[in-house]
Structure formats: structure tokens, C-alpha cells
Design a protein around this motif. Structure first.
Motif, PDB file in Angstrom:
ATOM      1  N   ALA A  80      -9.640  -4.390 -18.148  1.00 21.71           N
ATOM      2  CA  ALA A  80      -9.881  -4.276 -16.703  1.00 21.71           C
ATOM      3  C   ALA A  80     -10.889  -5.314 -16.219  1.00 21.71           C
ATOM      4  CB  ALA A  80     -10.359  -2.871 -16.350  1.00 21.71           C
ATOM      5  N   GLU A  81     -11.891  -5.608 -17.042  1.00 20.21           N
ATOM      6  CA  GLU A  81     -12.884  -6.616 -16.673  1.00 20.21           C
ATOM      7  C   GLU A  81     -12.235  -7.968 -16.390  1.00 20.21           C
ATOM      8  OE1 GLU A  81     -16.178  -7.040 -19.373  1.00 20.21           O
ATOM      9  OE2 GLU A  81     -16.494  -4.863 -19.419  1.00 20.21           O
ATOM     10  N   ASN A  82     -11.095  -8.206 -17.019  1.00 18.22           N
ATOM     11  CA  ASN A  82     -10.397  -9.484 -16.856  1.00 18.22           C
ATOM     12  C   ASN A  82      -9.228  -9.395 -15.882  1.00 18.22           C
ATOM     13  OD1 ASN A  82     -12.017 -10.888 -18.835  1.00 18.22           O
ATOM     14  ND2 ASN A  82     -10.965  -9.655 -20.372  1.00 18.22           N
ATOM     15  N   SER A  83      -9.152  -8.303 -15.111  1.00 18.06           N
ATOM     16  CA  SER A  83      -8.011  -8.104 -14.210  1.00 18.06           C
ATOM     17  C   SER A  83      -8.244  -8.708 -12.829  1.00 18.06           C
ATOM     18  CB  SER A  83      -7.710  -6.606 -14.072  1.00 18.06           C
ATOM     19  OG  SER A  83      -8.684  -5.974 -13.256  1.00 18.06           O
ATOM     20  N   GLY A  84      -9.365  -9.375 -12.645  1.00 16.35           N
ATOM     21  CA  GLY A  84      -9.651  -9.959 -11.346  1.00 16.35           C
ATOM     22  C   GLY A  84     -10.068  -8.934 -10.316  1.00 16.35           C
ATOM     23  N   GLY A  85     -10.478  -7.750 -10.774  1.00 13.93           N
ATOM     24  CA  GLY A  85     -10.971  -6.728  -9.860  1.00 13.93           C
ATOM     25  C   GLY A  85      -9.917  -5.816  -9.282  1.00 13.93           C
ATOM     26  N   ILE A  86      -8.648  -6.031  -9.616  1.00 13.19           N
ATOM     27  CA  ILE A  86      -7.616  -5.144  -9.064  1.00 13.19           C
ATOM     28  C   ILE A  86      -7.633  -3.783  -9.768  1.00 13.19           C
ATOM     29  CG2 ILE A  86      -5.679  -5.949 -10.481  1.00 13.19           C
ATOM     30  CD1 ILE A  86      -4.137  -5.739  -7.592  1.00 13.19           C
ATOM     31  N   VAL A  87      -8.112  -3.753 -11.019  1.00 12.79           N
ATOM     32  CA  VAL A  87      -8.341  -2.495 -11.739  1.00 12.79           C
ATOM     33  C   VAL A  87      -9.789  -2.507 -12.195  1.00 12.79           C
ATOM     34  CG1 VAL A  87      -7.734  -1.046 -13.713  1.00 12.79           C
ATOM     35  CG2 VAL A  87      -5.946  -2.351 -12.546  1.00 12.79           C
ATOM     36  N   SER A  88     -10.528  -1.467 -11.838  1.00 16.22           N
ATOM     37  CA  SER A  88     -11.929  -1.336 -12.254  1.00 16.22           C
ATOM     38  C   SER A  88     -12.090  -0.031 -13.013  1.00 16.22           C
ATOM     39  CB  SER A  88     -12.860  -1.316 -11.044  1.00 16.22           C
ATOM     40  OG  SER A  88     -12.735  -2.514 -10.309  1.00 16.22           O
TER      41      SER A  88
ATOM     42  N   ALA B 297      -1.288  -2.066 -10.261  1.00 14.55           N
ATOM     43  CA  ALA B 297      -1.869  -3.407 -10.098  1.00 14.55           C
ATOM     44  C   ALA B 297      -0.785  -4.468 -10.016  1.00 14.55           C
ATOM     45  CB  ALA B 297      -2.818  -3.710 -11.248  1.00 14.55           C
ATOM     46  N   GLY B 298       0.281  -4.280 -10.771  1.00 14.49           N
ATOM     47  CA  GLY B 298       1.398  -5.223 -10.734  1.00 14.49           C
ATOM     48  C   GLY B 298       2.055  -5.299  -9.368  1.00 14.49           C
ATOM     49  N   HIS B 299       1.827  -4.290  -8.549  1.00 18.66           N
ATOM     50  CA  HIS B 299       2.366  -4.255  -7.188  1.00 18.66           C
ATOM     51  C   HIS B 299       1.276  -4.467  -6.145  1.00 18.66           C
ATOM     52  CE1 HIS B 299       6.436  -3.095  -8.336  1.00 18.66           C
ATOM     53  NE2 HIS B 299       5.857  -2.367  -9.276  1.00 18.66           N
ATOM     54  N   GLY B 300       0.120  -4.953  -6.598  1.00 23.04           N
ATOM     55  CA  GLY B 300      -0.955  -5.280  -5.676  1.00 23.04           C
ATOM     56  C   GLY B 300      -1.781  -4.105  -5.204  1.00 23.04           C
ATOM     57  N   ILE B 301      -1.669  -2.968  -5.868  1.00 21.65           N
ATOM     58  CA  ILE B 301      -2.433  -1.771  -5.474  1.00 21.65           C
ATOM     59  C   ILE B 301      -3.733  -1.739  -6.266  1.00 21.65           C
ATOM     60  CG2 ILE B 301      -2.449   0.756  -5.430  1.00 21.65           C
ATOM     61  CD1 ILE B 301       0.680   0.548  -5.247  1.00 21.65           C
ATOM     62  N   LYS B 302      -4.837  -1.760  -5.555  1.00 25.26           N
ATOM     63  CA  LYS B 302      -6.158  -1.757  -6.170  1.00 25.26           C
ATOM     64  C   LYS B 302      -6.460  -0.368  -6.724  1.00 25.26           C
ATOM     65  CE  LYS B 302     -10.751  -3.540  -5.374  1.00 25.26           C
ATOM     66  NZ  LYS B 302     -11.645  -4.194  -4.463  1.00 25.26           N
ATOM     67  N   SER B 303      -6.949  -0.314  -7.974  1.00 27.30           N
ATOM     68  CA  SER B 303      -7.181   0.957  -8.648  1.00 27.30           C
ATOM     69  C   SER B 303      -8.592   1.052  -9.204  1.00 27.30           C
ATOM     70  CB  SER B 303      -6.201   1.133  -9.818  1.00 27.30           C
ATOM     71  OG  SER B 303      -4.869   1.088  -9.372  1.00 27.30           O
TER      72      SER B 303
ATOM     73  N   MET C  30       0.849  -1.184   0.000  1.00 31.11           N
ATOM     74  CA  MET C  30       0.000   0.000   0.000  1.00 31.11           C
ATOM     75  C   MET C  30       0.890   1.242   0.000  1.00 31.11           C
ATOM     76  SD  MET C  30      -2.935   1.395  -0.169  1.00 31.11           S
ATOM     77  CE  MET C  30      -4.237   0.251   0.110  1.00 31.11           C
ATOM     78  N   LEU C  31       0.405   2.290  -0.584  1.00 31.12           N
ATOM     79  CA  LEU C  31       1.152   3.537  -0.679  1.00 31.12           C
ATOM     80  C   LEU C  31       1.218   4.239   0.675  1.00 31.12           C
ATOM     81  CD1 LEU C  31      -0.566   4.820  -3.929  1.00 31.12           C
ATOM     82  CD2 LEU C  31       1.679   3.780  -3.765  1.00 31.12           C
ATOM     83  N   HIS C  32       2.304   4.956   0.910  1.00 36.53           N
ATOM     84  CA  HIS C  32       2.460   5.688   2.163  1.00 36.53           C
ATOM     85  C   HIS C  32       1.911   7.106   2.052  1.00 36.53           C
ATOM     86  CE1 HIS C  32       4.671   2.442   3.971  1.00 36.53           C
ATOM     87  NE2 HIS C  32       5.407   2.376   2.881  1.00 36.53           N
TER      88      HIS C  32
END
Length: 174
Positions: free
Chosen positions: A52-60, A29-35, A1-3
Motif C-alpha cells: 500500500a505504501e507504494n500504491s501512490g496513496g490510492i490504498v492506505s 483501486a484498479g477502478h480509481g476508488i480511493k481506499s 465513484m460508487l453510487h
């Protein structure tokens, strides 16, 4: 998560503002940050939305606009309604802490399109959580907005194939 969550502004008359913002969301998203990418004034299927629809919800991606462009003489009542729904959504998610990165695509263009005021945009910036990174894109960003941004990039058109009659191309412009 970002600081620390900074505010980015991508503006100017050149191509690439949305592309840069979407690229940042997929990098995060590549670093696990939800966008979340909220697109104002856009309502047609885009390559980034399909992906994004196929990103597993990490990018909406959520769109709050019609397929047609806004008339330079002013937005239609439907476009104003869609904008307000998107604006309220942006208020909610910016204060929620649910996303590490939020992109408000074309928001900087909204004052020129008579959809929002500069004060409306500033209110969104001030309402964001400290750890939420915020990216605002769009042409004609009001100069007053610069005071509230930590990173400002102006894309400048030097040459564009649109000027030779080339239309928007699937996979490149949308």
C-alpha cells in the motif's frame, strides 16, 4: 465513484477475512476508488502495508494495535488506548466522504477482546456516508451486527496447517 455504499461483514473461524478485504481494496483501486484500511489489534509490518505504501496513496493502511496478540484475559491499557485512537479515526473518515471504500479490519473481533461494544460498531456503521462502501472483518462477530450488514460471509475452517504446528508465514499470513 460508487453510487451506493453497502456494508460487508467477513467473519468466521477460517482464514481469509483480511485477505478478502485487502483484495477488495486493491480491486477498487484498479477502478480509481480511493481506499483506507484501518487495522485494529495489529501492529506489525504486513505485506499489504508495504504494498500500500507504494500504491501512490490510492490504498492506505493504518494500524492501531501492538505487535503482541491481545491476552484472552483482556486487553492491556495500551491496547485500549490504541483502539480508541483507531476508533476515533474511523468515525472521522466514515463521515468524511474522502474514501470510496473503508475496511475496518478485526473490528468484529473487538467486542470479544473487550475493546468495543456491539453498539460501538453499529454507531460506526450508522455514521458512514451513503456512498462509502464499508467492510468489517473479524472472528466472533456479534449476531446483532448481522442486522446492519448488507453482505455477510462466514469463513469456515475445514482444515488448517496451523494444527500441525506451522507458524504464521511472511507473505502468506501477514
Amino acid at each position: 465513484m460508487l453510487h451506493t455504499g453497502y456494508v460487508h461483514l467477513y467473519t468466521g473461524d477460517g482464514k481469509g477475512k483480511t485477505t478478502a478485504a485487502v483484495g477488495l481494496a486493491f480491486r477498487a483501486a484498479g477502478h480509481g476508488i480511493k481506499s483506507l484500511i484501518i487495522q485494529f489489534m495489529k501492529g506489525r509490518e504486513t505485506g499489504e502495508a508495504v504494498y500500500a505504501e507504494n500504491s501512490g496513496g490510492i490504498v492506505s493502511i493504518e494500524q492501531y494495535g501492538e505487535k503482541a496478540f491481545i491476552d484472552p484475559q483482556g486487553a492491556s491499557p495500551q491496547q485500549l488506548d490504541l483502539f480508541m485512537v483507531g476508533y476515533k479515526r474511523a468515525e472521522k473518515v466514515l463521515s468524511s466522504g474522502k474514501y470510496g471504500l473503508i475496511v475496518l479490519d478485526e473490528l468484529a473481533s473487538c467486542p470479544a477482546a473487550e475493546l468495543a461494544s456491539t453498539e460501538d460498531i453499529i454507531r460506526l456503521i450508522k455514521g458512514k456516508r451513503d456512498r462509502t462502501e464499508l467492510v468489517i472483518t473479524g472472528r466472533n462477530a456479534p449476531a446483532e451486527l448481522y442486522l446492519f450488514c448488507d453482505l455477510i460471509t462466514e469463513m469456515r475452517e475445514v482444515k488448517h496447517y496451523y494444527n500441525t504446528g506451522v507458524k504464521s508465514r511472511e507473505g502468506i499470513e501477514y
